[in-house]
Design a protein around this motif. Structure first.
Motif, PDB file in Angstrom:
ATOM      1  N   ILE A 250     -62.132  22.763  10.468  1.00 25.20           N
ATOM      2  CA  ILE A 250     -61.638  24.092  10.128  1.00 25.20           C
ATOM      3  C   ILE A 250     -62.638  24.775   9.626  1.00 25.20           C
ATOM      4  N   LEU A 251     -63.386  24.269   8.911  1.00 20.62           N
ATOM      5  CA  LEU A 251     -64.671  25.126   8.228  1.00 20.62           C
ATOM      6  C   LEU A 251     -65.617  25.552   9.459  1.00 20.62           C
ATOM      7  N   ASP A 252     -65.898  24.423  10.293  1.00 24.49           N
ATOM      8  CA  ASP A 252     -66.988  24.663  11.127  1.00 24.49           C
ATOM      9  C   ASP A 252     -66.122  25.716  12.271  1.00 24.49           C
ATOM     10  N   PHE A 253     -65.025  25.786  12.497  1.00 27.41           N
ATOM     11  CA  PHE A 253     -64.314  26.582  13.543  1.00 27.41           C
ATOM     12  C   PHE A 253     -64.691  27.973  12.764  1.00 27.41           C
ATOM     13  N   LEU A 254     -64.136  28.077  11.423  1.00 26.86           N
ATOM     14  CA  LEU A 254     -64.306  29.523  10.832  1.00 26.86           C
ATOM     15  C   LEU A 254     -65.919  29.871  10.780  1.00 26.86           C
ATOM     16  N   ALA A 255     -66.679  29.003  10.825  1.00 28.20           N
ATOM     17  CA  ALA A 255     -68.192  29.391  10.795  1.00 28.20           C
ATOM     18  C   ALA A 255     -68.452  30.191  12.113  1.00 28.20           C
ATOM     19  N   SER A 256     -67.822  29.452  13.143  1.00 29.64           N
ATOM     20  CA  SER A 256     -68.358  29.953  14.543  1.00 29.64           C
ATOM     21  C   SER A 256     -67.593  31.003  14.706  1.00 29.64           C
ATOM     22  N   GLY A 257     -66.905  31.591  14.112  1.00 29.65           N
ATOM     23  CA  GLY A 257     -66.266  32.795  14.359  1.00 29.65           C
ATOM     24  C   GLY A 257     -64.687  32.884  14.783  1.00 29.65           C
ATOM     25  N   THR A 258     -64.094  31.775  14.838  1.00 26.40           N
ATOM     26  CA  THR A 258     -62.701  31.484  14.988  1.00 26.40           C
ATOM     27  C   THR A 258     -61.855  32.176  14.039  1.00 26.40           C
ATOM     28  N   SER A 259     -60.958  33.036  14.266  1.00 26.54           N
ATOM     29  CA  SER A 259     -60.081  33.676  13.394  1.00 26.54           C
ATOM     30  C   SER A 259     -59.055  32.788  13.003  1.00 26.54           C
ATOM     31  N   ILE A 260     -58.662  32.852  11.812  1.00 24.44           N
ATOM     32  CA  ILE A 260     -57.354  32.325  11.191  1.00 24.44           C
ATOM     33  C   ILE A 260     -56.093  32.245  12.057  1.00 24.44           C
ATOM     34  N   PRO A 261     -55.906  33.435  12.673  1.00 23.38           N
ATOM     35  CA  PRO A 261     -54.616  33.436  13.779  1.00 23.38           C
ATOM     36  C   PRO A 261     -55.032  32.720  14.753  1.00 23.38           C
ATOM     37  N   GLU A 262     -56.338  32.410  15.196  1.00 25.26           N
ATOM     38  CA  GLU A 262     -56.616  31.664  16.444  1.00 25.26           C
ATOM     39  C   GLU A 262     -56.526  30.325  16.207  1.00 25.26           C
ATOM     40  N   LEU A 263     -56.916  29.866  14.697  1.00 33.27           N
ATOM     41  CA  LEU A 263     -56.733  28.318  14.263  1.00 33.27           C
ATOM     42  C   LEU A 263     -55.113  28.122  14.269  1.00 33.27           C
ATOM     43  N   LEU A 264     -54.424  29.104  13.824  1.00 31.69           N
ATOM     44  CA  LEU A 264     -53.077  28.788  13.818  1.00 31.69           C
ATOM     45  C   LEU A 264     -52.278  28.534  14.971  1.00 31.69           C
TER      46      LEU A 264
END
Length: 75
Positions: free
Chosen positions: A33-47
């Motif tokens: 999850i932290l890697d996704f966030l660091a690469s610019g993925t937004s919280i809505p995209e993760l959800l």
């Protein structure tokens, strides 16, 4: 939600995911999850990608990362 409550959403079990910190009740690594966030993925995209998660699970991963990078980590 307070940081302590968020950190309770993270589990570490040597028999699950090689002992890596995961979101409690899931086999999703905090580091993923932290890697996704660091690469610019937004919280809505993760959800959207992980509909089984709640926003608090993402915040818990951020809180865990913050706690691990400071001296204030509690277990």
């Amino acid at each position: 939600m307070k940081q302590r409550e968020l950190l309770n959403r993270i589990s570490i079990n040597p028999n699950i995911c090689f002992g890596k910190p995961c979101i409690r009740g899931h086999r999703i690594w905090v580091s993923l999850i932290l890697d996704f966030l660091a690469s610019g993925t937004s919280i809505p995209e993760l959800l959207e990608e992980y509909p089984q998660l709640q926003p608090e699970d993402i915040y818990a991963c951020i809180a865990y990362g913050a706690a691990m990078s400071s001296d204030r980590y509690f277990n």
